[in-house]
Each structure stands twice: as C-alpha cells, then as structure tokens.
Scaffold this active site. Sequence first.
Site: not given
Lengths: 247, 637
Positions: B330, B441
């Site tokens: 990213r 997560l």
Amino acid sequence: MNLTLKIWRQKDRQTRGEFVTCQARDIIPDMSFLEMLDVVNEDLMKAGHEAFAFDSDCREGICGTCSLVINGIPHGGQKGTTACQLHMRHFHDGQTITVEPWRAQAFPVLRDLVVDRSAFDRIIASGGFVSVNTGGAPDGNAIPISKVDADRAMDAAACIGCGACVAACKNASAMLFVAAKISHLGLLPQGQTERYQRVVKMVDTMDHEGFGACSVTGACEAVCPKQISLDFIGQLNRDYLRGSLKP
Amino acid sequence: MKLDARIPSGPLDKKWEKCLLEMKLVNPANKRKFEVIVVGTGLAGASAAASMAELGYGVKSFCFQESPRRAHSIAAQGGINAAKNYQNDGDSVDRLFYDTIKGGDFRAREANVYRLAQTSVKIIDQCVAQGVPFAREYGGLLANRSFGGAQVSRTFYARGQTGQQLLMGAYQALERQIGLGNVTMYPRTEMLDLVLVDGHAKGIVVRNLVTGEVSSHSADAVILATGGYGNVFYLSTNAVRCNVTAIWRAYKRGALMANPCYTQIHPTCIPVSGDHQSKLTLMSESLRNDGRIWVPKQPGDKRPSAQIPENERDYFLERKYPTYGNLAPRDISSRAAKEACDDGRGVGPGGLGVYLDFSDAIKRLGESKIRERYDNLFVMYERITGENAYKVPMRIYPAVHYTMGGLWVDYHLMSNIPGLFVLGEANFSDHGANRLGASALMQGLADGYFVAPYTVGNYFASNSVSRPATNHPEFTKVQEEVKQRTQKLLSIRGKRTPASFHRELGKLMWNNCGMARTDASLQLNLEKIPELREEFWKNVTVTGENNSLNQSLEEAGRVADFLEFGELTSRDALERKESCGCHFRTEFQTPEGEAQRDDANFAYVAAWEYRGENQAPVLHKEPLVYDELKMSQRSYK
Ligand SMILES: Cc1cc2nc3c(=O)[nH]c(=O)nc-3n(C[C@H](O)[C@H](O)[C@H](O)COP(=O)(O)OP(=O)(O)OC[C@H]3O[C@@H](n4cnc5c(N)ncnc54)[C@H](O)[C@@H]3O)c2cc1C
Ligand code: FES
C-alpha cells in the site's frame, strides 16, 4: 440547491416531539443526505441554536446506524441504499423534504432522529448464535459446505440490523430481521444443532419486545438496503413450526 | 524508564508455547472473582470480552455506538489473512511472518509477528465454527484471494463484507455471554478517562451519552480495544466517529504512545469531491487483483480514458514493480499514485486521481465473473460518483486508512501501566511502519480470541492487589476532572463549530504530515497546531446541555483530543529522520525514490511519555532486534 426541511424535534424519550421547518442552503448534488444535514446543523450551531441529533457512523452503508425516514420512506426510497449513501443528486432545487425517526413501539425515540434499537440486540442474545466457545474448533475445511448454501447463507447474513424493515411495516414487525439470522445460521452445518431451539427463542423474544405480527405485505423487503429476500420469512415460519412442535 | 517487552527467550517458533507454559493460571473457581473492563466492541474488543466471559471472568463491555455490532470493524471489506496454505501455493507460518515483517519495513517486533502468523490459522477455524459464511469453492472448500504485498493466495473473505461477517461472529459470541449474564454491556457509553490506583489500571470514568451522567467503573484490569486514530486527518476511510480519546486519556495518565507517525494511506479510495465531504470511501484493495492502474503518459492529457490509446498509457505500478505489479504494498502504491499526480498526469476533477481499469479483466473473464467478485463495490462506486465502472475506469486516489501506531504494549499486550492491556488497532504492535492488506482483522482477532484471555489471566494470577471501590479518592478525583472539562467545553460559547476546527486540523495533518513529510512541514505543524488548539479553547461553540444526548459535546471532546494528538504525531514524524514504510520523509529516499531507512540510528520503537500540560513529551526507545531475519532494503521489483 436550496431545500426546505421539515424535521422531527424531540427533547427526549418522555417529551412529545413535533415537526419544525428549516432551510438547507447551498447544497451540492454530490453531497450525501447526511452531509446535507451536517451543513444544516453547522449553520444552526453557528447561530447558537441546537443541532438536530441524528445517528451515523460508517457512512458507507454497512454499520446500520443511520436511521432516517425521508419523505415517508425509511432510508429515502433509493433501491438498496441507506440514508448515508443517498446522494442529493436525487432531489431537486426548492424541494420540501420531511425527515423523521424510525417509528415503532419497540424503538423508542431518544432525541430528535435518534432511536433505541437495543431490542434487536436482545433478540440476538436470546439465541442468534452458534454456541461454541473460543478454542477447540475443527479445521475450517473439515466440513465442506456447498457453494450454493454458503452463498445463500451470505445473502441472509448481509443484514445490517438497521431496522428499516420494522419502520416500514404497518405492524412494526421484526420478522425480516429475525428471518435473516435464522436463515443465515440455519443454512450452514454449524448452525444445525441449535436450529429449532434458536428459532423458538428468537421469535419469543421478538414478541416480548413489542414487535408486531407479520402479514407478509413485503413493505420490509422493499426498503431493505441489503435487499434481504422475503423468502427467508418462509424459512423462518417452517423452522418455527417444527421447533414449536418438538418437545 | 526501561521498556521491557517481556519477549520469551528461546527459538522464535517456540516462544509463544513457552510463554503459555510459564504463565500462571487462575483457579477455575476463582475466575468469577476477577473482573475485567473491555472498552470497545470491534473485532478485538468483542472477541476478548466474549472469550474472557467464556473462561468465567466477570466482564463489563463498553462502546459509544448504540450497539456493539456497529463498531467500525464492520466496515472492513476485503478479507483476513491466514497461513493455511489451502491453495497449495507454498504458504506457511514462516512466509506470512516474513511477508509481514518485510511489509512493515523492518519496524515491527519479530516475536509478536511470529505469534500472529502462528495464531492466524486458528482464527479461521474459530470463525467457521461460529457460522461465518466465508466464500467457498464449488467443491465446498474455503476460497482465497490474493492481497497486496504477498505472492500467495491466503486471504479469506465473505464477499466484500468480511469485516461485517467476522464482527457478527464475535458480536454473536458476545451477545450469547450477555444473555447468559456473564457480560454486562454498556452501549452509548464513552470512556473519558482511565483511573490508576497504586500504579495499576483499576477502572475508567465514563459518560452516558443519553443522559449525560458521568460515572466510574472499577475492575481488576482494563482492556482498551478502541480502534485507530485515522480521523486526526479529518478525512479518512474510518467511520466518522472513530477517535483517539480513549488511548489519548490513557497516555495522559502515563501509558506510552508508540510510533504515532506511522499512518497508512490506502491507494484505492474514491477521490475527494469537495469541502463538504465528511469521509472518504475505500474501494477494497482486492480490486487490484483484476484492475490495472494507469495514468496518461503525457502530463495534462485531458482526453476521456477511452480515447487514450494503449501506448499512451502508463501502467506505472506494472512498470516500476514488475514482480508485484498492481499488487505492490500500500505505501508504495500510494506514493506512486501521488507522484503521477504531482507530475500533472492525474485524472478527474482537480487532477487528483488515477484510473483503476477493469476492461482487460472483463475481456478476459467476462463481465459476469467481475460482477460476481466485486459487484457491491461497483454499485457503491456508482452510488457515490454517479459513474458505471463496468463501462469507464474507476478513479481512485490515496486516503488515510489505518494507523499502525498506538499505545505501546509488551509481548503480553500490556502497556507500561500494569493492568492496562491494549488490543487491535489501538496498540502499536504488529505491523511496523506499514500494514499489509487483510492483516488488521487477523491481528484484532488474534489479540482478542487467543492472546489477551491468557495474558490477562496471568496478570490476575500474578498480582494479588484487590479491586478498589468506585468511591476511592482516585476515582472521585478523576471523575471531577472529567466533569469540569465537559463543563468547560459547554461554557466557551464561541463562534466556530467543532467540525470547523477538525477540518482545519485535518488539512494541516494531510498537507504537512501526510504521504510525504519534510523537516519544514513538520516544524510548521508544531507551530500551527498549538495555535489552533488555543483558538479552540477560546472560540469553539458547543450548543445544548450536559444532561442529555448531545452530539456536539461528544464531537468537541474528541476534536479537543485530536488537537493534542496531532502535535505528538507531527513531533514523532519530525524525530524519525529516516523514511520507512508509510513514513516518507522527502529528505531520505533512495535514488529510485524509495523509502531510505537508517537502521543504524532508527531501528527502534519510538515510545512517548506524557510529562504534563505545556511540557515536551519524553522519547523512550525500544530497540528492534532481528535474530531471524536479516534487515534488508525492501524490494518489490
Ligand atoms: C473501510 C475500511 C476497510 C478495511 N478493510 C480491511 C480488510 O479488508 N482487512 C483488514 O484486515 N483490515 C481492514 N481494515 C482495517 C480494520 O477494519 C480495522 O483495523 C479493525 O477493524 C479495527 O478493529 P478494532 O477492534 O481494533 O477497533 P474498532 O472496530 O474500530 O472498534 C473500536 C471500538 O471501540 C469503541 N470505542 C472507541 N473509543 C471509545 C471510548 N472512548 N469509549 C467507549 N468506547 C470506545 C467503539 O465504540 C468500538 O466499539 C479496514 C478499515 C477500513 C476503514
Ligand atoms: S451510517 Fe453506517 S449504514 Fe449509514
């Protein structure tokens, strides 16, 4: 564009509310409905008046927090869209828009446009789960699940618990919400063990919380932002029948 | 202050086992005597609260939303990683460990990351058992997709709603415990301070957001799982009410704040359309599996995308990073997009956007396949922009998304304050200077299901201090301070709304402490933010009263904390005179324009200690030691 809003004002749970009129000025079509309300609120605050309380968080249609009845329709009537994802390009300059909270006995208004939906949590707490403690679960691939069932379970599990179904129903029934959870868990092998106890407990809690009966008019499905199918109510009814016959 | 991370000795792959074995246990009959406060009901908080209640501890759970199910975790789209190697493509615990450390640009702790990779496999099993409807193949087995920064397919997903489904699993487990009477739930309740007694975290002071009542809760330990602070930038992909307040108050009571400058800018978000905007919307990174990112080769090329021929397009990620292509991590992808736009090659209004183009994938796989994979994202994109991405390429631009920094914790996820545990995005632990997609997560659930229940138990068993009553003088004192602060906010009656301060702070943060930072820009923030804060306390307007549901008061309190936190973040970024992962200091780059680390001087965790109002915070350094991996320059070429 400029709009006239008729918004619900209510001090708290005990006090009676009423519609008040206010103006929304210089609204840009790219704004979401809630961003439009932000503008109205900031203008009010700058003038020393109190803002309208309304609930929101994710603002992308997934948390289920926003809960506005817009021109009489929960979430405003754009297919599959929550109020936070409704954009002002769907309104026109000079339009009058009414904004009010969900209305249902089981969802008391806390202030202005904010309601208390904790009844939904209590329905889940009564049985909307698989009773497995942390640890000791078998390998995730130990039980194959057909793609058809997994997809269908996901269709039901997509419910965001916003309560628009209740707000749209003339009986304020929570059947679509409960049916979605019953179907999600009932379609998966993991949910089988408790399947029939679950449905009985959840339906009983639903009745106890003051939600009305379902007369299958489909108003709930029409406003559901996740387009949960009415068919799941059929599934619920079948499971309930079997569950309540079981000793 | 000596920072002891309490990392067990011995080989990396045996550390957690050893730690578990050495931990003290609480006798089952005594468990119910211990109470734990869990603030936050996202993946980290809900999983911890449920698991601790299952073990028999008394649990009090808090969230500011109306229901635990509405925590921000619900918005996660793309997926969750696990080293299952179900695809037989060479994945393993070691590989996930390596990818995570490398993705984090060698600024994370080896031992924590290894445990995370080990635990990942159990998370999937647990979630499946709870009835999480993960995507499946036709044969009935679990499906996977790939995510940025990895060359294997290890991401499990439930359509574009993975966070929602995982949270429903944890929420249902929590509700089950609430139904059984093992957890007391306090929704619409905001923690406004932490209370220490004899140096241990013993409780919190909260405000009931419906009645305005301020009250105290005491316990034997406090867990904060209150999420990230991305909204210090005002615009981010976070839910609009995400905030820093809980961890900031803990910081002001002595907990160390680690690496606040590590904030992740996500490459695939819908570009900003105007000043009215209240948040930015993420388009899941999974789209990069099938979408190709490009800009025109010529600066200022304003032709519609369809009229730009293939040879006049620059697929800049594929060009610069041939091995990873559109799946580069990213931080790298975001910076590459920014550079393209800085070159004048950006697309869409204002030139702040790049194309994410599905036409090749549609040609190759057919529109129905793409629809099956991503339709909800395409629908969302159309709702917001009014454009159909099956016909024209999406426009995307980087936006603030995730915060790797947070409260400092040791291997037990305990902060430097004994009895204060921090889980999920709120801690700084596992992602170093850059988090890989689908790993938040995983971390939140690892912390909540599989780490904290043991380590908090060990803390109980090792400390025999008793639980104070809420009329203890410390509680009374803190409660009084909270009330005064609330009163102060209401009494200013100035001219500017809390949101206007928040927007201004956000611009300072984005321009000066965003995707590229310099000494000068950060110095500017250290000057401007205190000025803005001063104005806030003189000129903010908070309407309404204290003793009712008052959203303007809630917002003002959160903005006040951001106004302090933004300064610390800028200071941390200024102090770190190197580039690493998401922290890109323009002065420190390789000749190819990549982040240039300085391992000799900056291979440490920066942990900041609060020293009082108007005093400079003190920096403590936890050195990062790499026994297993050799620190190397990241390469995704
Ligand atoms: C749009 C989006 C998509 C994402 N997609 C992915 C993905 O695909 N894969 C992935 O791995 N990660 C993803 N992430 C990141 C991931 O969702 C988050 O990092 C993670 O969910 C954080 O979980 P958490 O439990 O730490 O905190 P949260 O879910 O943020 O929960 C915080 C909780 O704390 C409570 N709280 C906070 N402050 C207080 C207070 N003062 N008093 C009381 N309660 C308080 C809140 O009420 C809430 O319950 C995504 C993030 C975003 C923004
Ligand atoms: S604010 Fe989350 S669904 Fe509307």
